[in-house]
Design a protein around this motif. Structure first.
Motif, PDB file in Angstrom:
ATOM      1  N   SER A 175      20.625   7.122 -63.850  1.00 14.14           N
ATOM      2  CA  SER A 175      20.053   8.129 -62.610  1.00 14.14           C
ATOM      3  C   SER A 175      19.389   7.477 -61.593  1.00 14.14           C
ATOM      4  O   SER A 175      19.460   8.135 -60.362  1.00 14.14           O
ATOM      5  N   HIS A 176      19.844   6.150 -61.574  1.00 16.94           N
ATOM      6  CA  HIS A 176      19.457   5.267 -60.238  1.00 16.94           C
ATOM      7  C   HIS A 176      20.758   4.770 -59.576  1.00 16.94           C
ATOM      8  O   HIS A 176      20.663   4.249 -58.615  1.00 16.94           O
ATOM      9  N   ALA A 177      21.907   5.283 -60.186  1.00 19.75           N
ATOM     10  CA  ALA A 177      23.106   4.715 -59.725  1.00 19.75           C
ATOM     11  C   ALA A 177      23.685   5.798 -58.703  1.00 19.75           C
ATOM     12  O   ALA A 177      23.330   6.685 -58.440  1.00 19.75           O
ATOM     13  N   GLY A 178      24.847   5.238 -57.768  1.00 24.50           N
ATOM     14  CA  GLY A 178      25.394   6.165 -56.699  1.00 24.50           C
ATOM     15  C   GLY A 178      25.859   7.403 -57.410  1.00 24.50           C
ATOM     16  O   GLY A 178      26.557   7.437 -58.363  1.00 24.50           O
ATOM     17  N   THR A 179      25.721   8.490 -56.729  1.00 23.12           N
ATOM     18  CA  THR A 179      26.277   9.876 -57.275  1.00 23.12           C
ATOM     19  C   THR A 179      27.931   9.935 -57.292  1.00 23.12           C
ATOM     20  O   THR A 179      28.603   9.250 -56.616  1.00 23.12           O
ATOM     21  N   VAL A 180      28.195  10.567 -58.349  1.00 25.00           N
ATOM     22  CA  VAL A 180      29.720  11.029 -58.292  1.00 25.00           C
ATOM     23  C   VAL A 180      29.768  12.475 -58.833  1.00 25.00           C
ATOM     24  O   VAL A 180      28.926  12.883 -59.682  1.00 25.00           O
ATOM     25  N   LEU A 181      30.348  13.243 -57.921  1.00 17.38           N
ATOM     26  CA  LEU A 181      30.506  14.444 -58.296  1.00 17.38           C
ATOM     27  C   LEU A 181      32.176  14.843 -58.449  1.00 17.38           C
ATOM     28  O   LEU A 181      33.016  14.383 -58.037  1.00 17.38           O
ATOM     29  N   GLY A 182      32.313  15.862 -59.138  1.00 14.66           N
ATOM     30  CA  GLY A 182      33.570  16.378 -59.640  1.00 14.66           C
ATOM     31  C   GLY A 182      33.644  17.901 -59.400  1.00 14.66           C
ATOM     32  O   GLY A 182      32.753  18.809 -59.947  1.00 14.66           O
ATOM     33  N   ILE A 183      34.983  18.484 -59.020  1.00 13.75           N
ATOM     34  CA  ILE A 183      34.814  19.950 -58.820  1.00 13.75           C
ATOM     35  C   ILE A 183      36.427  20.232 -59.322  1.00 13.75           C
ATOM     36  O   ILE A 183      37.319  19.684 -58.751  1.00 13.75           O
ATOM     37  N   LEU A 184      36.518  21.367 -60.082  1.00 17.54           N
ATOM     38  CA  LEU A 184      37.676  21.712 -60.819  1.00 17.54           C
ATOM     39  C   LEU A 184      38.151  22.881 -59.822  1.00 17.54           C
ATOM     40  O   LEU A 184      37.390  23.847 -59.779  1.00 17.54           O
ATOM     41  N   LEU A 186      37.194  14.255 -56.913  1.00 13.89           N
ATOM     42  CA  LEU A 186      36.240  13.502 -57.314  1.00 13.89           C
ATOM     43  C   LEU A 186      35.637  12.893 -55.823  1.00 13.89           C
ATOM     44  O   LEU A 186      36.471  12.377 -55.021  1.00 13.89           O
ATOM     45  N   ALA A 187      34.182  12.749 -55.742  1.00 13.72           N
ATOM     46  CA  ALA A 187      33.741  12.196 -54.638  1.00 13.72           C
ATOM     47  C   ALA A 187      32.529  11.237 -55.309  1.00 13.72           C
ATOM     48  O   ALA A 187      31.875  11.575 -56.092  1.00 13.72           O
ATOM     49  N   ALA A 188      32.414  10.005 -54.680  1.00 19.54           N
ATOM     50  CA  ALA A 188      31.497   9.070 -54.889  1.00 19.54           C
ATOM     51  C   ALA A 188      30.776   8.513 -53.849  1.00 19.54           C
ATOM     52  O   ALA A 188      31.352   8.394 -53.117  1.00 19.54           O
ATOM     53  N   GLU A 189      29.640   8.048 -54.224  1.00 23.07           N
ATOM     54  CA  GLU A 189      28.764   7.348 -53.238  1.00 23.07           C
ATOM     55  C   GLU A 189      28.751   5.797 -53.556  1.00 23.07           C
ATOM     56  O   GLU A 189      28.293   5.522 -54.670  1.00 23.07           O
ATOM     57  N   LYS A 190      29.352   5.035 -52.649  1.00 27.42           N
ATOM     58  CA  LYS A 190      29.144   3.614 -52.925  1.00 27.42           C
ATOM     59  C   LYS A 190      27.809   3.001 -52.804  1.00 27.42           C
ATOM     60  O   LYS A 190      27.156   3.367 -51.780  1.00 27.42           O
ATOM     61  N   ARG A 191      27.393   1.968 -53.794  1.00 30.15           N
ATOM     62  CA  ARG A 191      26.124   1.596 -53.373  1.00 30.15           C
ATOM     63  C   ARG A 191      26.249   0.064 -52.862  1.00 30.15           C
ATOM     64  O   ARG A 191      25.333  -0.635 -52.050  1.00 30.15           O
ATOM     65  N   VAL A 192      27.269  -0.543 -53.274  1.00 25.53           N
ATOM     66  CA  VAL A 192      27.567  -1.853 -52.819  1.00 25.53           C
ATOM     67  C   VAL A 192      28.060  -2.122 -51.596  1.00 25.53           C
ATOM     68  O   VAL A 192      29.558  -1.872 -51.526  1.00 25.53           O
ATOM     69  N   THR A 193      27.529  -2.206 -50.498  1.00 28.76           N
ATOM     70  CA  THR A 193      28.131  -2.005 -49.243  1.00 28.76           C
ATOM     71  C   THR A 193      27.557  -3.291 -48.364  1.00 28.76           C
ATOM     72  O   THR A 193      26.413  -3.884 -48.626  1.00 28.76           O
ATOM     73  N   GLY A 194      27.937  -3.209 -47.091  1.00 25.84           N
ATOM     74  CA  GLY A 194      27.475  -4.567 -46.376  1.00 25.84           C
ATOM     75  C   GLY A 194      28.659  -5.247 -45.555  1.00 25.84           C
ATOM     76  O   GLY A 194      29.619  -5.195 -45.897  1.00 25.84           O
ATOM     77  N   LYS A 195      28.197  -5.741 -44.382  1.00 19.60           N
ATOM     78  CA  LYS A 195      29.049  -6.429 -43.463  1.00 19.60           C
ATOM     79  C   LYS A 195      29.806  -7.534 -43.977  1.00 19.60           C
ATOM     80  O   LYS A 195      30.990  -7.838 -43.900  1.00 19.60           O
ATOM     81  N   LEU A 196      29.125  -8.481 -45.148  1.00 14.40           N
ATOM     82  CA  LEU A 196      29.805  -9.470 -45.614  1.00 14.40           C
ATOM     83  C   LEU A 196      30.549  -9.151 -46.794  1.00 14.40           C
ATOM     84  O   LEU A 196      31.182 -10.130 -47.398  1.00 14.40           O
ATOM     85  N   LEU A 197      30.817  -7.944 -47.186  1.00 19.06           N
ATOM     86  CA  LEU A 197      31.615  -7.532 -48.488  1.00 19.06           C
ATOM     87  C   LEU A 197      32.978  -7.680 -47.800  1.00 19.06           C
ATOM     88  O   LEU A 197      33.299  -7.176 -46.858  1.00 19.06           O
ATOM     89  N   ASP A 198      33.870  -8.281 -48.807  1.00 17.08           N
ATOM     90  CA  ASP A 198      35.277  -8.646 -48.202  1.00 17.08           C
ATOM     91  C   ASP A 198      36.320  -7.461 -48.980  1.00 17.08           C
ATOM     92  O   ASP A 198      36.392  -7.288 -49.955  1.00 17.08           O
ATOM     93  N   LEU A 199      36.600  -6.633 -47.990  1.00 14.89           N
ATOM     94  CA  LEU A 199      37.226  -5.296 -48.230  1.00 14.89           C
ATOM     95  C   LEU A 199      38.710  -5.319 -47.966  1.00 14.89           C
ATOM     96  O   LEU A 199      39.268  -4.355 -47.827  1.00 14.89           O
TER      97      LEU A 199
END
Lengths: 207, 263
Positions: free
Chosen positions: B29-38, B45-58
């Protein structure tokens, strides 16, 4: 009779100019009896890599499914397609896993590296326990391999264009399988170029 | 009072509860939301990322073969996409298990694993961790968005207890209550994929912590059927495609710094 001669069949692959070709016969037999004339021994692994296997037919089918499993896992995890050389090593390690109770097949890998690596031609073959042979010209396997070696050595030359390569590999295969009792009953040739793959079915002596 | 029954997952409390499983759900319940719609022609599927930041190598994610998947949304098989909420390491382990299970089925039966069976495989494993071994349960809830010839498009949710159920629209992770009630109000049975995409983006916008949506915070995926080949087609959106989608929906955000949070 050796187990490798129970079902019969042969595969050959050749390198051309920015292209590769791989070809096999279509026979499936039970010793002298011919059971099927549409038994394909060459399978696409990716759009640019084809795998051919000669030897015991049940192992050809099973390994085709095992490689599909492993390549699917690779593709999903790596989020990219596998390279031909990497796949050849996958074939080698899969066969060596069964070092003391091997699959009775001899594989042939033919493909082009990815566009980012220059679409280079690549062929390789291995023995039943996975010893790789990276040839620069051609590789052969199956019951007609002695014949294939001789004819390929005579007909192959470097830098053949796709159409010329098709003629060369077809002549090599057709004449070799005519000399072998356990191979024949038609042939399939795939020519792989950076733009597309051309597949042709050949009809020869149907015996 | 609960403390005495916490230490072993395999022990009931006197009230008949398994505390370890409840604590696992608390972690989720503390993790990023994920929702699904049929939808009738696909699943979103849509999801909220929690690990973000300028230093993240994407840099890998930009050109990735299947598009920026990696933190919340994963391709499980050619016919199933998974969304995870909870402990990321546990999630990666379960995703790997799911991928292998799907390939094992393909190897044995030469056909794509039916979506419900994939959910069952994972749930059977998760249930094992609540009954034997003395190991803690997986702190992950999953959403499975998939297609098979038997039941067409489906959406399933599984939790640490090993229970699963089929949904028309559902949500896991933080703010899932809010999202669930929003979905209940706005979901209609014959919704199309295009409408579902819009609905998903709107609901995410209302439940996410950040005030405006962008590709650094949002993961998106759609499963449809290819009209020509009649085969399921899974699309996990690349960051650039997420931004394009948000612009279309009129919810694009401007550039701003984001703080890194743990998932």
């Amino acid at each position: 009779m050796s187990i490798m001669e129970l079902n019969g069949g042969s595969v050959v692959a050749m390198v051309g100019k920015n292209c590769v070709a791989i070809a096999s016969d279509m026979r499936l037999g039970n010793q002298a009896l011919t059971v099927a004339t549409n038994f394909e021994k060459i399978f696409p692994v990716t759009e640019r890599i084809y795998l051919g296997m000669a030897g015991l037919a049940t192992d050809v089918a099973t390994l085709r499914e095992r490689f599909r499993f492993r390549v699917n896992m690779y593709t999903i995890k790596e989020e990219r397609e596998i390279e031909p050389e990497t796949f050849a090593h996958l074939v080698s390690s899969t066969l060596y896993e069964r070092r003391f109770g091997p699959y009775f097949i001899e594989p042939v890998v033919a493909g082009l590296t990815s566009p980012s690596k220059g679409s280079q031609p690549f062929i390789a073959a291995a023995d039943v326990i996975g010893c790789l042979n990276f040839a620069k010209d051609f590789v052969v396997c199956g019951t007609a391999s002695p014949e294939l070696f001789g004819i390929a050595e005579g007909l192959w030359e470097p830098d053949l264009e796709p159409e010329e390569l098709f003629e060369t590999i077809s002549q090599t295969l057709m004449n070799a399988i005519d000399r072998d009792a356990f191979s024949g009953w038609g042939a399939v040739v795939h020519v792989i170029t950076p733009e597309k793959v051309i597949t042709r079915t050949l009809k020869g002596r149907m015996d | 009072m609960a403390r005495r029954y916490d230490s072993r997952t395999t022990i009931f409390s006197p009230e008949g509860r398994l505390y370890q499983i409840e604590y696992a759900m608390e972690a989720i319940s503390h993790a990023g939301t994920v929702l699904g719609i049929l939808a009738k022609d696909g699943v979103v599927l849509a999801a909220e990322k929690r690990v973000t930041g300028k230093l993240l190598d994407l840099s890998g994610a930009k050109e990735g073969g299947y598009g920026g998947s990696g933190e919340k949304i994963f391709l499980l098989n050619s016919n199933v996409i998974g969304g995870v909420a909870g402990l990321t390491a546990d999630a990666n382990s379960l995703v790997n298990y799911a991928r292998t299970a799907a390939q094992r089925h393909l190897f044995s039966y030469n056909e794509d694993i039916p979506v419900e069976q994939l959910a069952q495989r994972l749930c059977d494993m998760k249930q094992g961790y609540t009954q034997y071994g003395g190991l803690r349960p997986f702190g992950v809830s999953l959403l499975y968005a998939g297609y098979d010839v038997h039941h067409q498009f489906q959406l399933y949710h599984s939790d640490p207890s090993g229970n699963y159920s089929g949904w028309k629209a559902t949500c896991i992770g933080a703010n899932n209550g809010t999202a669930q009630s929003l979905l209940k109000q706005e979901y209609k049975d014959e919704i199309t994929v295009a409408e579902a995409v819009g609905l998903a983006v709107r609901v995410m916008g209302k439940t996410m912590d950040s005030t405006t949506l962008g590709s650094e915070k949002l993961e998106f995926a759609v499963l449809t059927l290819d009209a020509n080949t009649k085969q399921p087609h899974a699309k996990i959106y690349k960051p650039a495609e997420v931004d394009a989608l948000l612009s279309e929906q009129g919810l694009a955000k401007k550039e701003e710094d984001t703080e890194m949070k743990t998932a």
